[in-house]
Design a protein around this motif. Structure first.
Motif, mmCIF file in Angstrom:
data_model
loop_
_atom_site.group_PDB
_atom_site.id
_atom_site.type_symbol
_atom_site.label_atom_id
_atom_site.label_comp_id
_atom_site.label_asym_id
_atom_site.label_seq_id
_atom_site.Cartn_x
_atom_site.Cartn_y
_atom_site.Cartn_z
ATOM 1 N N TYR A 46 19.620 19.047 -22.698
ATOM 2 C CA TYR A 46 20.498 17.903 -22.959
ATOM 3 C C TYR A 46 20.538 17.582 -24.454
ATOM 4 C CZ TYR A 46 21.516 13.040 -23.877
ATOM 5 O OH TYR A 46 21.999 11.893 -24.443
ATOM 6 N N LEU A 47 19.365 17.508 -25.094
ATOM 7 C CA LEU A 47 19.324 17.159 -26.513
ATOM 8 C C LEU A 47 19.939 18.260 -27.374
ATOM 9 C CD1 LEU A 47 15.781 15.542 -26.662
ATOM 10 C CD2 LEU A 47 17.949 14.367 -27.035
ATOM 11 N N ASP A 48 19.749 19.518 -26.985
ATOM 12 C CA ASP A 48 20.366 20.624 -27.725
ATOM 13 C C ASP A 48 21.890 20.554 -27.651
ATOM 14 O OD1 ASP A 48 18.410 22.083 -29.018
ATOM 15 O OD2 ASP A 48 17.973 23.350 -27.298
ATOM 16 N N ALA A 49 22.401 20.226 -26.473
ATOM 17 C CA ALA A 49 23.859 20.156 -26.285
ATOM 18 C C ALA A 49 24.452 18.957 -26.990
ATOM 19 C CB ALA A 49 24.193 20.109 -24.797
ATOM 20 N N GLY A 50 23.672 17.870 -27.106
ATOM 21 C CA GLY A 50 24.173 16.662 -27.750
ATOM 22 C C GLY A 50 25.078 15.865 -26.832
ATOM 23 N N VAL A 51 25.520 14.712 -27.341
ATOM 24 C CA VAL A 51 26.441 13.850 -26.601
ATOM 25 C C VAL A 51 27.848 14.391 -26.802
ATOM 26 C CG1 VAL A 51 27.375 11.519 -26.381
ATOM 27 C CG2 VAL A 51 24.940 11.848 -26.883
ATOM 28 N N THR A 52 28.469 14.867 -25.747
ATOM 29 C CA THR A 52 29.799 15.454 -25.868
ATOM 30 C C THR A 52 30.817 14.696 -25.019
ATOM 31 O OG1 THR A 52 29.359 17.012 -24.062
ATOM 32 C CG2 THR A 52 28.861 17.761 -26.288
ATOM 33 N N GLY A 53 32.059 14.750 -25.473
ATOM 34 C CA GLY A 53 33.147 14.118 -24.733
ATOM 35 C C GLY A 53 34.389 14.983 -24.794
ATOM 36 N N PHE A 54 34.960 15.113 -26.004
ATOM 37 C CA PHE A 54 36.193 15.865 -26.184
ATOM 38 C C PHE A 54 35.952 17.368 -26.053
ATOM 39 C CE2 PHE A 54 39.071 18.166 -29.108
ATOM 40 C CZ PHE A 54 40.284 17.845 -28.509
ATOM 41 N N THR A 55 36.828 18.040 -25.302
ATOM 42 C CA THR A 55 36.807 19.495 -25.174
ATOM 43 C C THR A 55 38.156 20.025 -25.640
ATOM 44 O OG1 THR A 55 35.326 19.366 -23.260
ATOM 45 C CG2 THR A 55 36.508 21.445 -23.607
ATOM 46 N N ASP A 56 38.150 20.955 -26.616
ATOM 47 C CA ASP A 56 39.419 21.439 -27.169
ATOM 48 C C ASP A 56 40.004 22.569 -26.319
ATOM 49 O OD1 ASP A 56 38.009 23.750 -27.836
ATOM 50 O OD2 ASP A 56 37.648 23.113 -29.897
ATOM 51 N N ARG A 57 41.122 23.119 -26.781
ATOM 52 C CA ARG A 57 41.827 24.146 -26.004
ATOM 53 C C ARG A 57 41.006 25.424 -25.840
ATOM 54 N NH1 ARG A 57 47.920 23.704 -28.668
ATOM 55 N NH2 ARG A 57 48.376 21.574 -27.965
ATOM 56 N N ALA A 58 40.093 25.648 -26.775
ATOM 57 C CA ALA A 58 39.230 26.835 -26.693
ATOM 58 C C ALA A 58 38.014 26.574 -25.817
ATOM 59 C CB ALA A 58 38.787 27.254 -28.094
ATOM 60 N N ASN A 59 38.022 25.420 -25.129
ATOM 61 C CA ASN A 59 36.925 25.013 -24.243
ATOM 62 C C ASN A 59 35.631 24.740 -25.012
ATOM 63 O OD1 ASN A 59 36.258 24.278 -21.585
ATOM 64 N ND2 ASN A 59 35.136 26.189 -21.272
ATOM 65 N N HIS A 60 35.775 24.418 -26.293
ATOM 66 C CA HIS A 60 34.615 24.048 -27.108
ATOM 67 C C HIS A 60 34.358 22.555 -26.949
ATOM 68 C CE1 HIS A 60 31.889 23.563 -30.455
ATOM 69 N NE2 HIS A 60 32.700 22.691 -31.012
ATOM 70 N N TRP A 76 32.908 19.176 -28.218
ATOM 71 C CA TRP A 76 32.572 18.589 -29.512
ATOM 72 C C TRP A 76 31.474 17.547 -29.352
ATOM 73 C CZ3 TRP A 76 35.570 18.850 -34.324
ATOM 74 C CH2 TRP A 76 36.549 19.860 -34.294
ATOM 75 N N SER A 77 30.464 17.616 -30.236
ATOM 76 C CA SER A 77 29.441 16.571 -30.241
ATOM 77 C C SER A 77 30.080 15.278 -30.756
ATOM 78 C CB SER A 77 28.268 16.970 -31.139
ATOM 79 O OG SER A 77 28.678 17.031 -32.495
ATOM 80 N N LEU A 78 29.452 14.154 -30.435
ATOM 81 C CA LEU A 78 30.012 12.855 -30.804
ATOM 82 C C LEU A 78 30.218 12.743 -32.310
ATOM 83 C CD1 LEU A 78 30.866 9.941 -30.267
ATOM 84 C CD2 LEU A 78 28.446 9.305 -30.166
ATOM 85 N N ASP A 79 29.183 13.043 -33.100
ATOM 86 C CA ASP A 79 29.316 12.863 -34.543
ATOM 87 C C ASP A 79 30.334 13.829 -35.148
ATOM 88 O OD1 ASP A 79 27.503 15.088 -34.222
ATOM 89 O OD2 ASP A 79 26.966 14.867 -36.319
ATOM 90 N N ALA A 80 30.382 15.082 -34.633
ATOM 91 C CA ALA A 80 31.344 16.054 -35.157
ATOM 92 C C ALA A 80 32.780 15.624 -34.840
ATOM 93 C CB ALA A 80 31.070 17.437 -34.574
ATOM 94 N N TYR A 81 33.001 15.105 -33.626
ATOM 95 C CA TYR A 81 34.348 14.681 -33.255
ATOM 96 C C TYR A 81 34.783 13.465 -34.059
ATOM 97 C CZ TYR A 81 38.407 13.364 -30.507
ATOM 98 O OH TYR A 81 39.683 13.026 -30.127
ATOM 99 N N VAL A 82 33.896 12.481 -34.217
ATOM 100 C CA VAL A 82 34.241 11.292 -34.994
ATOM 101 C C VAL A 82 34.555 11.682 -36.437
ATOM 102 C CG1 VAL A 82 33.327 9.133 -35.945
ATOM 103 C CG2 VAL A 82 32.938 9.693 -33.544
ATOM 104 N N ARG A 83 33.739 12.562 -37.001
ATOM 105 C CA ARG A 83 33.980 13.017 -38.377
ATOM 106 C C ARG A 83 35.357 13.681 -38.488
ATOM 107 N NH1 ARG A 83 30.192 13.819 -42.343
ATOM 108 N NH2 ARG A 83 28.526 13.589 -40.785
ATOM 109 N N MET A 84 35.692 14.519 -37.502
ATOM 110 C CA MET A 84 36.974 15.208 -37.518
ATOM 111 C C MET A 84 38.134 14.218 -37.431
ATOM 112 S SD MET A 84 39.668 16.261 -35.410
ATOM 113 C CE MET A 84 39.056 16.415 -33.740
ATOM 114 N N VAL A 85 38.046 13.242 -36.526
ATOM 115 C CA VAL A 85 39.117 12.251 -36.360
ATOM 116 C C VAL A 85 39.304 11.443 -37.639
ATOM 117 C CG1 VAL A 85 39.759 10.124 -35.165
ATOM 118 C CG2 VAL A 85 38.926 12.080 -33.855
ATOM 119 N N LEU A 86 38.217 11.006 -38.233
ATOM 120 C CA LEU A 86 38.303 10.179 -39.439
ATOM 121 C C LEU A 86 38.855 10.979 -40.619
ATOM 122 C CD1 LEU A 86 34.937 8.180 -39.250
ATOM 123 C CD2 LEU A 86 37.220 7.424 -38.561
#
Length: 358
Positions: A153-167, A169-179
């Protein structure tokens, strides 16, 4: 650091703290209890519902506190970009454009939070099932299985958004991308307006080695704000100068230029000015940097785990995972031959408590 970057970092800290809080919820429920006791097993079904509400509250607080800061960040980015593009001219921010960009960014953050709640609940149920199932095994075997599940669980991180490539995104990576995407769009809209008001028709793209594949065709090239691609001839004090326009700015963006986290910038094209040396795109360096960002996130995650109350074996698991990712990071930096530099600030411990001052 610019004012808009300061806002961006403040918002990121909100969601990084939220991620730490979510990790701590899991560990409180499954890593700090008296594994093997009847009460521990009997409360699992009830626990899932309670924790889902707590997860929702943590993310709601992060979303609520970020909303006004997102608009302030975009307004600052708009003003900074317009002033640079227009040669120092100041004008009022296009409030309508900023509000539309802010609404889109906030909508994405809140949608991601809803997805995280659903994903998180699934993980809670998975862990609860392991706990209940472990009651039928020996104490040591049950603990080992739970420790492995918590590590995954900790390795996978907190995830929510999944892109078209089925990747995922961790919470911090997705927030950084949106901002960064919102900030880049505010920059671009303000820059184009500033350039046009200053009479600029063409812009030159910057260049750097760790270039994403979709940006490579535009490295160091000239793009048009108006008109089409092709040669353009200008009269200068030293005679006529011809420059090849490879695409319009709009066409380049449609083909992937200015992607999320893109580091390219543009400057007004000045006929007759020295042509800058264009850095050669290095796809290997781009991939190395992506791997470095991954290790940074993992080090930050494991470093931020609160060990208090965890049983000794789980504490040792946390320390081992931190040592493992730190070792992988050192190996990566060493193998890069000097092309990568370790940034300890991006690996720093994050404190939980959304909205609390450090």
């Amino acid at each position: 650091m610019s004012q808009s970057d300061e806002f961006l970092e403040n918002i990121l800290r909100l969601y990084e703290a939220a991620e730490v809080d979510l990790h701590d919820l899991i560990l409180q429920a499954f890593g700090r209890k008296a594994i093997g006791s009847h009460a521990y097993y009997s409360e699992q079904a009830r626990l899932v519902g309670i924790m889902r509400e707590r997860v929702q509250r943590i993310l709601d607080r992060a979303d609520r506190l970020s909303r006004p800061q997102v608009e302030e960040m975009l307004a600052a980015a708009y003003q900074e970009a317009y002033s640079t593009a227009s040669g120092g001219m100041n004008r009022g921010v296009n409030a309508t454009a900023v509000q539309m960009l802010a609404a889109e960014a906030v909508g994405k953050l809140e949608s991601n939070s809803r997805a995280i709640v659903s994903t998180y609940e699934g993980r809670l149920r998975e862990l609860a099932a392991i706990v209940v199932g472990s009651s039928l095994q020996s104490g040591a075997t049950g603990k080992e299985e739970l420790h492995r599940a918590l590590s995954r669980y900790l390795d996978a991180g907190v995830t929510g958004f999944t892109d078209r490539a089925n990747h995922k995104w961790s919470l911090d990576a997705y927030v950084r991308m949106v901002l960064r995407t919102g900030k880049a769009r505010a920059n671009m809209e303000a820059s184009v307006q500033g350039w046009r008001n200053a009479g600029v028709e063409l812009v030159r793209v910057s260049s750097h080695e760790a270039c994403a594949p979709q940006c490579e065709p535009y490295q160091g090239q000239v793009l048009a704000l108006s008109g089409g691609k092709g040669p353009r001839t200008f009269k200068t004090a030293r005679g006529e100068v011809t420059v090849e326009v490879v695409a319009t700015l709009k066409e380049a963006i449609a083909k992937g230029y200015k992607h999320p986290n893109c580091r390219h910038t543009e400057s007004a094209y000045i006929p007759g000015a020295p042509v800058p040396v264009v850095a050669k795109a290095d796809d290997d360096l781009y991939k190395l940097e992506q791997k470095q960002r991954y290790y940074e996130r993992q080090i930050r995650t494991w470093k931020s785990v609160n060990l208090e109350g965890l049983d000794p074996r789980m504490q040792e698991t946390v320390r081992k995972r931190l040592r493992y990712y730190s070792s992988k990071q050192r190996e990566l930096i060493k193998s890069s031959g000097g092309r990568l530099r370790r940034n300890y600030a991006r690996e720093a411990h994050v404190t939980g408590g959304v909205g609390k001052k450090p």
